[in-house]
Design an enzyme around this catalytic site. Structure first.
Site, PDB file in Angstrom:
ATOM      1  N   LYS A 241       0.802  -1.208   0.000  1.00 46.07           N
ATOM      2  CA  LYS A 241       0.000   0.000   0.000  1.00 46.07           C
ATOM      3  C   LYS A 241       0.847   1.275   0.000  1.00 46.07           C
ATOM      4  O   LYS A 241       0.387   2.330  -0.412  1.00 46.07           O
ATOM      5  CB  LYS A 241      -0.887   0.037   1.265  1.00 46.07           C
ATOM      6  CG  LYS A 241      -1.788  -1.164   1.417  1.00 46.07           C
ATOM      7  CD  LYS A 241      -2.542  -1.025   2.778  1.00 46.07           C
ATOM      8  CE  LYS A 241      -3.171  -2.332   3.155  1.00 46.07           C
ATOM      9  NZ  LYS A 241      -3.608  -2.315   4.560  1.00 46.07           N
ATOM     10  N   GLY A 242       2.052   1.193   0.477  1.00 44.13           N
ATOM     11  CA  GLY A 242       2.825   2.385   0.804  1.00 44.13           C
ATOM     12  C   GLY A 242       2.979   3.407  -0.299  1.00 44.13           C
ATOM     13  O   GLY A 242       3.074   4.608  -0.040  1.00 44.13           O
TER      14      GLY A 242
ATOM     15  N   GLU B  41       8.060   2.753  -5.631  1.00 40.48           N
ATOM     16  CA  GLU B  41       8.107   2.375  -4.206  1.00 40.48           C
ATOM     17  C   GLU B  41       7.964   3.608  -3.328  1.00 40.48           C
ATOM     18  O   GLU B  41       8.361   4.704  -3.712  1.00 40.48           O
ATOM     19  CB  GLU B  41       9.482   1.757  -3.898  1.00 40.48           C
ATOM     20  CG  GLU B  41       9.592   0.288  -4.234  1.00 40.48           C
ATOM     21  CD  GLU B  41       9.208  -0.599  -3.054  1.00 40.48           C
ATOM     22  OE1 GLU B  41       8.462  -0.131  -2.162  1.00 40.48           O
ATOM     23  OE2 GLU B  41       9.647  -1.751  -3.040  1.00 40.48           O
ATOM     24  N   ASP B  42       7.444   3.405  -2.109  1.00 43.86           N
ATOM     25  CA  ASP B  42       7.444   4.494  -1.132  1.00 43.86           C
ATOM     26  C   ASP B  42       8.840   4.718  -0.576  1.00 43.86           C
ATOM     27  O   ASP B  42       9.348   5.828  -0.546  1.00 43.86           O
ATOM     28  CB  ASP B  42       6.429   4.237   0.000  1.00 43.86           C
ATOM     29  CG  ASP B  42       6.623   2.887   0.706  1.00 43.86           C
ATOM     30  OD1 ASP B  42       7.420   2.049   0.228  1.00 43.86           O
ATOM     31  OD2 ASP B  42       5.966   2.663   1.740  1.00 43.86           O
TER      32      ASP B  42
ATOM     33  N   ASP C 264      14.550   0.699   1.963  1.00 40.65           N
ATOM     34  CA  ASP C 264      15.264   0.704   3.245  1.00 40.65           C
ATOM     35  C   ASP C 264      16.385  -0.332   3.153  1.00 40.65           C
ATOM     36  O   ASP C 264      17.479  -0.029   2.664  1.00 40.65           O
ATOM     37  CB  ASP C 264      14.223   0.390   4.337  1.00 40.65           C
ATOM     38  CG  ASP C 264      14.790   0.372   5.749  1.00 40.65           C
ATOM     39  OD1 ASP C 264      16.007   0.504   5.914  1.00 40.65           O
ATOM     40  OD2 ASP C 264      14.013   0.211   6.710  1.00 40.65           O
TER      41      ASP C 264
ATOM     42  N   LYS D  85      16.635   5.056   2.255  1.00 35.47           N
ATOM     43  CA  LYS D  85      17.527   5.031   3.418  1.00 35.47           C
ATOM     44  C   LYS D  85      18.818   4.371   2.945  1.00 35.47           C
ATOM     45  O   LYS D  85      19.039   3.175   3.141  1.00 35.47           O
ATOM     46  CB  LYS D  85      16.898   4.233   4.564  1.00 35.47           C
ATOM     47  CG  LYS D  85      15.715   4.915   5.213  1.00 35.47           C
ATOM     48  CD  LYS D  85      15.235   4.094   6.411  1.00 35.47           C
ATOM     49  CE  LYS D  85      14.011   4.715   7.037  1.00 35.47           C
ATOM     50  NZ  LYS D  85      13.397   3.825   8.043  1.00 35.47           N
TER      51      LYS D  85
ATOM     52  N   ASP E 209       3.255   3.968   6.640  1.00 32.97           N
ATOM     53  CA  ASP E 209       2.492   3.667   7.857  1.00 32.97           C
ATOM     54  C   ASP E 209       3.376   3.268   9.015  1.00 32.97           C
ATOM     55  O   ASP E 209       4.528   2.891   8.853  1.00 32.97           O
ATOM     56  CB  ASP E 209       1.548   2.483   7.585  1.00 32.97           C
ATOM     57  CG  ASP E 209       2.329   1.163   7.477  1.00 32.97           C
ATOM     58  OD1 ASP E 209       3.265   1.083   6.664  1.00 32.97           O
ATOM     59  OD2 ASP E 209       2.009   0.222   8.228  1.00 32.97           O
TER      60      ASP E 209
ATOM     61  N   ARG F  27      -0.981   6.747   7.241  1.00 34.81           N
ATOM     62  CA  ARG F  27      -0.730   6.816   5.794  1.00 34.81           C
ATOM     63  C   ARG F  27      -1.320   8.085   5.192  1.00 34.81           C
ATOM     64  O   ARG F  27      -0.870   8.579   4.179  1.00 34.81           O
ATOM     65  CB  ARG F  27      -1.338   5.607   5.077  1.00 34.81           C
ATOM     66  CG  ARG F  27      -0.679   4.270   5.402  1.00 34.81           C
ATOM     67  CD  ARG F  27      -1.160   3.210   4.407  1.00 34.81           C
ATOM     68  NE  ARG F  27      -0.877   1.848   4.826  1.00 34.81           N
ATOM     69  CZ  ARG F  27       0.271   1.203   4.603  1.00 34.81           C
ATOM     70  NH1 ARG F  27       1.243   1.806   3.969  1.00 34.81           N
ATOM     71  NH2 ARG F  27       0.432  -0.040   5.008  1.00 34.81           N
TER      72      ARG F  27
END
Ligand code: IMP
Ligand code: MG
Length: 180
Positions: free
Chosen positions: A42-43, A98-99, A102, A130, A158, A164
């Site tokens: 969902k991000g 992508e959100d 990481d 990141k 989130d 969100r």
């Protein structure tokens, strides 16, 4: 929102400007190609909607839902693909949206899964990276902002499925994590 969160790490104005730039760059790079934007839900939903509208060439849209059970340690997340694409990507130019990248485990997993469908090309565009947290060595072609190793919520991201819908990106500090 019953609570507001600390200082935004990226303001809405900065985000709008950066997404416009990314849209311009992607439009130029993919001119004349057969671009399919694959959003990772969902991000990525908020970023995806804004990015897609900043792209000035025709695109096909598609989505993939994944869950990653992410431990709060640096151990790699377990990624599970929940849905299949509906568009055919064979021979097409895929941009995975992508959100946040990481550890890079999710992106690497998805690149592997999508590569099996033999797209002509496949790249990653992420709102946040990141950079210092990578476990998986994954090439990310387009990065909105590089951020430090802090837990970020809002604009699609989130914490336990909440926050969100914050219209900006904010750091969730340790105290707020414990209050949950
Ligand atoms: P990965 O570690 O690159 O595989 O990232 C996996 C997923 O963890 C991302 O797609 C996000 O959904 C989530 N994630 C990683 N860092 C953050 C964060 O700071 N805030 C919210 N979600 C995060
Ligand atoms: Mg998440």
């Amino acid at each position: 929102m019953e609570r507001m969160f600390g200082k935004p790490i990226v303001t809405q104005e900065q985000m709008r400007a950066r997404i416009r730039e990314l849209g311009r760059q992607i439009s130029a790079d993919y001119a004349g190609k057969d671009l399919v934007l694959v959003g990772v839900l969902k991000g990525a939903y908020a970023f995806y909607a804004d990015l897609a509208r900043a792209i000035r060439i025709p695109v096909r849209v598609d989505f993939i839902i994944v869950t990653s059970s992410k431990p709060r340690t640096k151990a790699a997340a377990k990624v599970k693909q929940v849905t299949e694409l509906t568009e055919k990507i064979t021979g097409k130019d895929v941009l995975l949206v992508e959100d946040i990248v990481d550890s890079g485990v999710t992106a690497q997993y998805l690149l592997k899964v999508l590569a099996k469908k033999k797209p002509r090309s496949i790249n990653v565009c992420t709102l946040l990276s990141k950079q210092d947290c990578r476990i998986a060595d994954v090439r990310v072609e387009y990065v909105g902002f590089t951020v430090p190793d802090q837990y970020i919520v809002g604009y699609g991201l989130d914490y336990r499925q909440k926050y969100r819908n914050l219209p900006y990106l904010a750091v969730l500090d340790q105290k707020e994590l414990q209050d949950e």
